[in-house]
Design an enzyme around this catalytic site. Structure first.
Site, PDB file in Angstrom:
ATOM      1  N   SER A 171       0.856  -1.198   0.000  1.00 55.78           N
ATOM      2  CA  SER A 171       0.000   0.000   0.000  1.00 55.78           C
ATOM      3  C   SER A 171       0.885   1.238   0.000  1.00 55.78           C
ATOM      4  O   SER A 171       2.023   1.191   0.483  1.00 55.78           O
ATOM      5  CB  SER A 171      -0.854   0.019   1.265  1.00 55.78           C
ATOM      6  OG  SER A 171      -1.508   1.262   1.406  1.00 55.78           O
ATOM      7  N   TYR A 186      -2.522  -0.941  10.382  1.00 55.06           N
ATOM      8  CA  TYR A 186      -2.586  -1.269   8.941  1.00 55.06           C
ATOM      9  C   TYR A 186      -1.345  -0.741   8.232  1.00 55.06           C
ATOM     10  O   TYR A 186      -0.712  -1.462   7.454  1.00 55.06           O
ATOM     11  CB  TYR A 186      -3.858  -0.662   8.336  1.00 55.06           C
ATOM     12  CG  TYR A 186      -3.946  -0.879   6.828  1.00 55.06           C
ATOM     13  CD1 TYR A 186      -4.353  -2.101   6.311  1.00 55.06           C
ATOM     14  CD2 TYR A 186      -3.607   0.135   5.936  1.00 55.06           C
ATOM     15  CE1 TYR A 186      -4.427  -2.313   4.930  1.00 55.06           C
ATOM     16  CE2 TYR A 186      -3.669  -0.063   4.565  1.00 55.06           C
ATOM     17  CZ  TYR A 186      -4.083  -1.288   4.074  1.00 55.06           C
ATOM     18  OH  TYR A 186      -4.138  -1.490   2.707  1.00 55.06           O
ATOM     19  N   LYS A 190       1.705  -3.021   6.203  1.00 56.62           N
ATOM     20  CA  LYS A 190       2.110  -2.841   4.803  1.00 56.62           C
ATOM     21  C   LYS A 190       3.604  -2.507   4.709  1.00 56.62           C
ATOM     22  O   LYS A 190       4.277  -2.929   3.759  1.00 56.62           O
ATOM     23  CB  LYS A 190       1.240  -1.777   4.136  1.00 56.62           C
ATOM     24  CG  LYS A 190      -0.221  -2.217   3.992  1.00 56.62           C
ATOM     25  CD  LYS A 190      -0.353  -3.522   3.204  1.00 56.62           C
ATOM     26  CE  LYS A 190      -1.778  -3.920   2.910  1.00 56.62           C
ATOM     27  NZ  LYS A 190      -1.887  -5.141   2.089  1.00 56.62           N
TER      28      LYS A 190
END
Ligand code: NAI
Length: 276
Positions: A171, A186, A190
């Protein structure tokens, strides 16, 4: 110990390695006929678009899904439309045994795996102070453990085949944390997979390529929600989210012979979101 000029000029046996015997014609380089591609998180969103792009280029596809069994009908549809083998497999990537047996089943049924796209992911977009430990562990289990399990078991297949190609969906969150919603866990998952993928590119240099794709906001279930939408439009130089049809070409490029000199790369596709 630092290298001497003599060390640098010493001829190393086997180097330079030969240029691969890939077609000169660029459109032929993108052909995937005869290749077997696994895509995780393939029921919808980016994963389905990737499976579709690979099938459009002639690949046989194994579409892994977790809970969304729409993948079963979608696989049948891709197979019929593009005259390729397309089969859906239910595999929870956070369960090591399921990943291991899923890979064995695909190899058993398709004979080999040329490209593995570790794409499945999830987010619980909350600040750490509001996040429960269960929510933290859930994201780690899918985004980190899932990619590690897939890599570990597919790496063994690639090594025994003598070739392979791993693509990891990371990401833009691995590049910046200035996204509209605070989501430190999150973001960190990534960052893990981006660095992990680069490290594997080195570890597997004798038999496989490994590259990472870092999407910005794409209009999927995981794309910018209501809270983030206006800021996502403002921050992206192109003023919008991406459509999934705009990302499948990146995966096809990385999965095909067109990218035969690329490994350890991190391809950012974000509409200009992280421009300084
Ligand atoms: P999505 O929610 O449509 O797709 C995620 C897929 O992963 C779903 O099909 C889901 O069922 C699957 N999945 C979740 N947990 C799983 C598990 N335990 N085992 C197997 N599969 C599981 O969202 P999208 O956007 O297509 O996401 C694909 C990847 O792209 C994810 O890794 C995501 O983090 C990444 N990404 C997405 C962005 C976006 O704006 N849409 C931005 C940056 C990265």
């Amino acid at each position: 110990m630092s290298m001497t000029v003599e060390d640098c000029t010493r001829v190393r046996p086997g180097f330079p390695r030969p240029v691969p015997d890939t077609p000169n014609n660029v459109l032929q380089q993108f052909q995937m006929k005869g290749k077997v591609v696994v895509v995780t998180g393939a029921a919808d969103g980016i994963g389905f678009a990737v499976a579709e792009g690979m099938a459009e280029a002639g690949a046989d596809v194994a579409m892994w899904y977790n809970s969304n069994d729409a993948a079963v009908e979608r696989a049948k549809g891709l197979g019929a439309m593009h005259n390729v083998r397309a089969v859906a497999y239910q595999v929870d990537v956070s369960e090591a045994e399921q990943v291991k047996s899923g890979i064995e089943r695909v190899v058993g049924e398709f004979g080999k795996i040329d490209v593995f796209v570790a794409n499945a992911g999830m987010s619980i977009s909350k600040p750490i102070l509001e996040q429960t430990l269960e929510e933290y562990q859930k994201q780690m289990s899918v985004n980190v453990d899932g990619v590690v399990f897939c890599s570990k078991y597919i790496g063994a297949v690639f090594k025994s085949q003598g070739h392979g190609n791993l693509i990891i969906t990371s990401s833009m969150s691995a590049h910046i944390v200035n996204v509209p919603v605070d989501q430190p866990v999150y973001n960190a998952t990534k960052a893990f997979v981006t660095h992990f993928g680069k490290s594997l590119a080195r570890e597997w240099r004798e038999f496989a390529r490994v590259n990472v794709v870092s999407p910005g906001f794409f209009d999927t279930k995981m794309g910018a929600g209501e809270l983030a939408l206006q800021e996502a439009y403002r921050m992206a130089a192109l003023g919008r989210q991406g459509h999934v049809k705009e990302i499948k070409g990146v995966y096809l490029y990385l999965g095909s012979e067109a990218s035969s000199f690329m490994t350890g790369s991190d391809v950012l596709i974000d509409g200009g979101y992280v421009l300084p």
